[in-house]
Design an enzyme around this catalytic site. Structure first.
Site, PDB file in Angstrom:
ATOM      1  N   HIS A 176       0.806  -1.049   0.341  1.00 52.82           N
ATOM      2  CA  HIS A 176      -0.199   0.070   0.242  1.00 52.82           C
ATOM      3  C   HIS A 176       0.920   1.700  -0.394  1.00 52.82           C
ATOM      4  CE1 HIS A 176      -3.846  -1.690   0.563  1.00 52.82           C
ATOM      5  NE2 HIS A 176      -3.534  -2.862   1.355  1.00 52.82           N
ATOM      6  N   ASP A 183      -7.261  -1.647  -1.003  1.00 51.90           N
ATOM      7  CA  ASP A 183      -8.770  -2.260  -0.400  1.00 51.90           C
ATOM      8  C   ASP A 183      -9.766  -2.145  -0.311  1.00 51.90           C
ATOM      9  OD1 ASP A 183      -6.519  -3.490   0.965  1.00 51.90           O
ATOM     10  OD2 ASP A 183      -6.437  -3.185   2.299  1.00 51.90           O
ATOM     11  N   GLU A 265      -6.590 -12.328   0.670  1.00 51.16           N
ATOM     12  CA  GLU A 265      -7.429 -11.592   1.479  1.00 51.16           C
ATOM     13  C   GLU A 265      -8.514 -10.973  -0.076  1.00 51.16           C
ATOM     14  OE1 GLU A 265      -4.125  -8.704   4.162  1.00 51.16           O
ATOM     15  OE2 GLU A 265      -4.798  -8.091   2.627  1.00 51.16           O
ATOM     16  N   HIS A 268      -7.897  -7.058  -1.189  1.00 51.81           N
ATOM     17  CA  HIS A 268      -6.868  -5.990  -1.245  1.00 51.81           C
ATOM     18  C   HIS A 268      -6.414  -6.482  -3.129  1.00 51.81           C
ATOM     19  CE1 HIS A 268      -2.614  -5.742  -0.036  1.00 51.81           C
ATOM     20  NE2 HIS A 268      -2.229  -5.949  -1.562  1.00 51.81           N
TER      21      HIS A 268
END
Length: 294
Positions: A176, A183, A265, A268
């Site tokens: 990130h 996200d 995830e 993500h």
């Protein structure tokens, strides 16, 4: 410019009207700086200067960064780390405004995906975008404090906190911080409002049935956002039916525009190729960090 269909105009207006953007002050022009490779709590930098020294200016984003709203104002934003509703239980260092900042190519990719989803009656909603290194450092400090488990019941009920590093839930660097990772989830239109979290309220497991989890206006993905559990793996075979279909809709919509999923995830995604594949930035999350007007 081609004239938009009446259905397109209706969906776009619906999304924008339900989540009107509050104007923020236009940031002053700034020269790009070398990104910090590490960070700390808000205020630490000035604390290292002797009394009488001027407070050093906050680092600025390079011109390749934009506010997502300047590229697509219809994408919903629920910036979780600006609030206490996250696995730490407090606002995270570096989040000065609830705004999504991204590299321009990543923001444009989301805009392209959003156009297709709006035609199907959905909208994207982002939970986190660019994340400064000081925020990652906040996560690391929290993970090392084994006595702080105030949010365990919701976000990591089946994981011993002493294993967060070993199991890969917390790391000292995050993609990130390079500016092209986001996200996000999808919401069916018309979007219903999501009530705020009140610190201290009873918590429910992030993998509980949707009717029992903390309310979220997104479609049912099988777990809540930031659920530290293997059920969050995008293709976990235990997730079936509508929950699996929703994950695949998000994955397919984003893959078509160059956003690649992290298999562990479902929320993500990273735009490829990244403009800054090896640089971890530390400017604050705020409109004032931008080097060019919104």
């Amino acid at each position: 410019m081609k004239r938009l269909s009446s259905r397109w105009r209706c969906l776009a207006v619906t999304a924008a009207a339900l989540f009107a953007v509050t104007a923020a002050p236009t940031p002053a022009p700034a020269q790009p700086t070398q990104p910090a490779q590490s960070g700390g709590p808000e205020g630490d930098a000035s604390a290292r200067h002797s009394p009488g020294d001027a407070t050093p200016p906050a680092p600025k984003a390079p011109p390749e960064f934009v506010a997502l709203r300047s590229v697509d104002p219809t994408i919903l934003q629920e910036m979780r780390y600006f609030t206490p509703h996250n696995f730490v239980g407090e606002r995270i260092d570096g989040y000065r405004q609830p705004v999504c900042l991204l590299t321009r190519p990543a923001a444009r990719a989301l805009h392209a995906a959003q156009r297709k989803l709006l035609r199907q009656g959905y909208t994207l909603k982002v939970y986190d975008c660019y994340r400064p290194q000081r925020a990652v450092d906040h996560f690391v400090r929290w993970a090392k404090d084994l006595d702080d488990e105030r949010m365990k019941r919701e976000f990591y009920p089946r994981v011993d906190k002493s294993r967060l590093f070993e199991d890969g839930y917390i790391a000292e660097k995050s993609g990130h911080s390079r500016g092209s990772t986001v996200d996000l989830t999808i919401v069916r239109l018309p979007a219903k409002p999501t009530r705020p979290y009140f610190p201290g309220e009873p918590l429910t497991h992030c993998y509980a049935p949707r009717s029992e989890r903390f309310p979220d206006n997104s479609v049912d993905m099988g777990t809540g956002y930031d659920c530290f559990d293997t059920l969050s793996h995008t293709d976990d075979p235990r997730v079936q039916g509508k929950q699996r279909a929703h994950r695949q809709l998000l994955k397919e919509s984003l893959a078509q525009v160059g956003l690649v999923n992290l298999p562990e995830e479902w929320w993500h995604y990273t735009y490829k190729p990244e403009p800054f594949p090896d640089t971890y930035f530390d400017f604050p999350v705020s409109y004032g960090s931008l080097s060019s007007p919104r």
